[in-house]
Scaffold this motif. Structure first.
Motif, short mmCIF file in Angstrom:
data_model
loop_
_atom_site.label_atom_id
_atom_site.label_comp_id
_atom_site.label_asym_id
_atom_site.label_seq_id
_atom_site.Cartn_x
_atom_site.Cartn_y
_atom_site.Cartn_z
N LYS A 55 -15.01 17.23 57.26
CA LYS A 55 -13.81 16.57 57.80
C LYS A 55 -13.14 15.76 56.70
CE LYS A 55 -14.34 17.72 62.18
NZ LYS A 55 -13.47 17.93 63.28
N GLY A 56 -11.87 16.05 56.45
CA GLY A 56 -11.11 15.34 55.44
C GLY A 56 -11.25 15.90 54.03
N GLN A 57 -11.99 17.00 53.87
CA GLN A 57 -12.23 17.53 52.52
C GLN A 57 -12.46 19.04 52.56
OE1 GLN A 57 -12.59 17.22 48.57
NE2 GLN A 57 -13.07 15.26 49.51
N ALA A 58 -11.66 19.75 51.79
CA ALA A 58 -11.88 21.18 51.54
C ALA A 58 -11.94 21.34 50.03
CB ALA A 58 -10.75 22.02 52.14
N VAL A 59 -13.06 21.84 49.53
CA VAL A 59 -13.28 21.91 48.09
C VAL A 59 -13.05 23.34 47.61
CG1 VAL A 59 -14.94 21.53 46.22
CG2 VAL A 59 -15.00 20.06 48.26
N PHE A 60 -12.24 23.47 46.57
CA PHE A 60 -11.93 24.76 45.97
C PHE A 60 -12.40 24.78 44.53
CE2 PHE A 60 -9.23 24.47 49.58
CZ PHE A 60 -9.15 25.77 50.05
N GLU A 61 -12.78 25.96 44.09
CA GLU A 61 -13.29 26.17 42.75
C GLU A 61 -12.27 26.99 41.97
OE1 GLU A 61 -17.81 26.85 42.30
OE2 GLU A 61 -16.86 28.83 42.37
N LEU A 62 -12.17 26.73 40.68
CA LEU A 62 -11.30 27.52 39.81
C LEU A 62 -12.05 27.82 38.52
CD1 LEU A 62 -8.49 28.73 39.04
CD2 LEU A 62 -7.97 26.52 38.01
N LYS A 63 -12.18 29.09 38.22
CA LYS A 63 -12.74 29.54 36.94
C LYS A 63 -11.59 30.15 36.15
CE LYS A 63 -15.68 30.60 33.75
NZ LYS A 63 -15.65 29.64 32.66
N ALA A 64 -11.32 29.57 35.02
CA ALA A 64 -10.20 30.05 34.19
C ALA A 64 -10.45 31.48 33.73
CB ALA A 64 -10.02 29.14 32.99
N SER A 65 -9.41 32.27 33.80
CA SER A 65 -9.43 33.66 33.33
C SER A 65 -8.17 33.90 32.53
CB SER A 65 -9.47 34.63 34.51
OG SER A 65 -10.65 34.43 35.26
N ALA A 66 -8.23 34.81 31.58
CA ALA A 66 -7.09 35.09 30.71
C ALA A 66 -5.87 35.57 31.50
CB ALA A 66 -7.47 36.10 29.64
N PHE A 67 -6.08 36.23 32.64
CA PHE A 67 -4.92 36.71 33.41
C PHE A 67 -4.15 35.57 34.08
CE2 PHE A 67 -8.47 37.15 36.38
CZ PHE A 67 -7.99 36.50 37.51
N LEU A 68 -4.67 34.35 33.99
CA LEU A 68 -3.98 33.17 34.52
C LEU A 68 -3.20 32.42 33.43
CD1 LEU A 68 -6.87 31.75 36.74
CD2 LEU A 68 -4.94 33.18 37.47
N TYR A 69 -3.24 32.92 32.22
CA TYR A 69 -2.65 32.23 31.07
C TYR A 69 -1.12 32.26 31.07
CZ TYR A 69 -6.89 31.45 28.25
OH TYR A 69 -8.08 31.01 27.75
N ASN A 70 -0.56 31.21 30.47
CA ASN A 70 0.87 31.19 30.15
C ASN A 70 1.03 31.69 28.70
OD1 ASN A 70 0.09 29.04 28.45
ND2 ASN A 70 0.65 27.51 29.96
N LEU A 71 2.20 31.55 28.14
CA LEU A 71 2.46 32.07 26.79
C LEU A 71 1.74 31.31 25.69
CD1 LEU A 71 6.26 32.88 27.04
CD2 LEU A 71 4.36 34.49 26.96
N ILE A 72 1.26 30.10 25.96
CA ILE A 72 0.58 29.33 24.91
C ILE A 72 -0.94 29.36 25.04
CG2 ILE A 72 2.58 27.87 24.42
CD1 ILE A 72 1.17 25.64 26.07
N GLY A 73 -1.45 30.24 25.90
CA GLY A 73 -2.89 30.46 25.95
C GLY A 73 -3.69 29.45 26.75
N THR A 74 -3.07 28.88 27.76
CA THR A 74 -3.78 28.01 28.70
C THR A 74 -3.44 28.46 30.11
OG1 THR A 74 -2.01 26.35 28.78
CG2 THR A 74 -3.73 26.03 27.12
N VAL A 75 -4.26 28.04 31.08
CA VAL A 75 -3.96 28.39 32.47
C VAL A 75 -2.60 27.79 32.85
CG1 VAL A 75 -4.68 28.09 34.88
CG2 VAL A 75 -6.38 28.63 33.13
N HIS A 76 -1.76 28.62 33.42
CA HIS A 76 -0.41 28.24 33.80
C HIS A 76 -0.42 27.06 34.77
CE1 HIS A 76 3.60 28.56 35.54
NE2 HIS A 76 3.92 29.33 34.51
#
Length: 161
Positions: A55-76
């Motif tokens: 209650k009051g909290q939903a936890v999400f996970e994110l693992k960086a992947s290259a397909f999430l990159y912007n033009l400067i090589g970091t997650v968008h």
């Protein structure tokens, strides 16, 4: 230049949308967490997963992947914003009864550390700062296992009762 391919599947969200009308937000998210209902297709797209609900909290996970990159090589930044916005919305949803809903009125995100494929697994930590009858104000942080903050967001949500 090397070309990569990404293929993934998702379930039609119709079932999830129908169940959202019948269940409390908490029960809906528990059903997603235990696999009896599908995750929202957008989460499959951004490579994020619901990993815990209370209650009051939903936890999400994110693992960086290259397909999430912007033009400067970091997650968008849009990906990071989506994960934080999702954590905020779903954390609020855990407090709503069947038939109640919400929408984000605003979202402000601060990007504090770059996120790359070398970054550790990240997860959200969300706090409901204020919840009234028609609006709520929440914050969420994207952090690593040691508590280092990579991004921080605040949002005002409009509640539909």
């Amino acid at each position: 230049m090397t070309k990569n391919t990404r293929t993934y599947t998702w379930e039609n969200p119709t079932t999830l949308l129908e169940e959202a009308k019948k269940q409390s937000g908490y029960d809906l998210l528990v059903s997603v967490l235990n696999g009896s209902l599908p995750q929202a297709p957008a989460l499959e797209t951004i490579h994020s997963t619901l990993i815990a609900v209370e209650k009051g909290q939903a936890v999400f996970e994110l693992k960086a992947s290259a397909f999430l990159y912007n033009l400067i090589g970091t997650v968008h930044g849009g990906i990071i914003s989506t994960v934080l916005d999702t954590a905020i919305g779903c954390s609020l949803l855990t407090t709503l009864a069947a038939g109640e809903s919400f929408t984000s009125l605003d979202l402000k995100v601060n990007f504090l550390k770059k996120i790359t494929t070398e970054s550790p697994l990240l997860h959200t930590e969300t706090t409901i700062i204020h919840q009234g009858r028609t609006t709520a104000y929440l914050e969420s942080k994207l952090v690593d296992a040691t508590g280092v903050i990579y991004a921080h967001a605040v949002s005002t949500c409009l509640i539909f009762r």
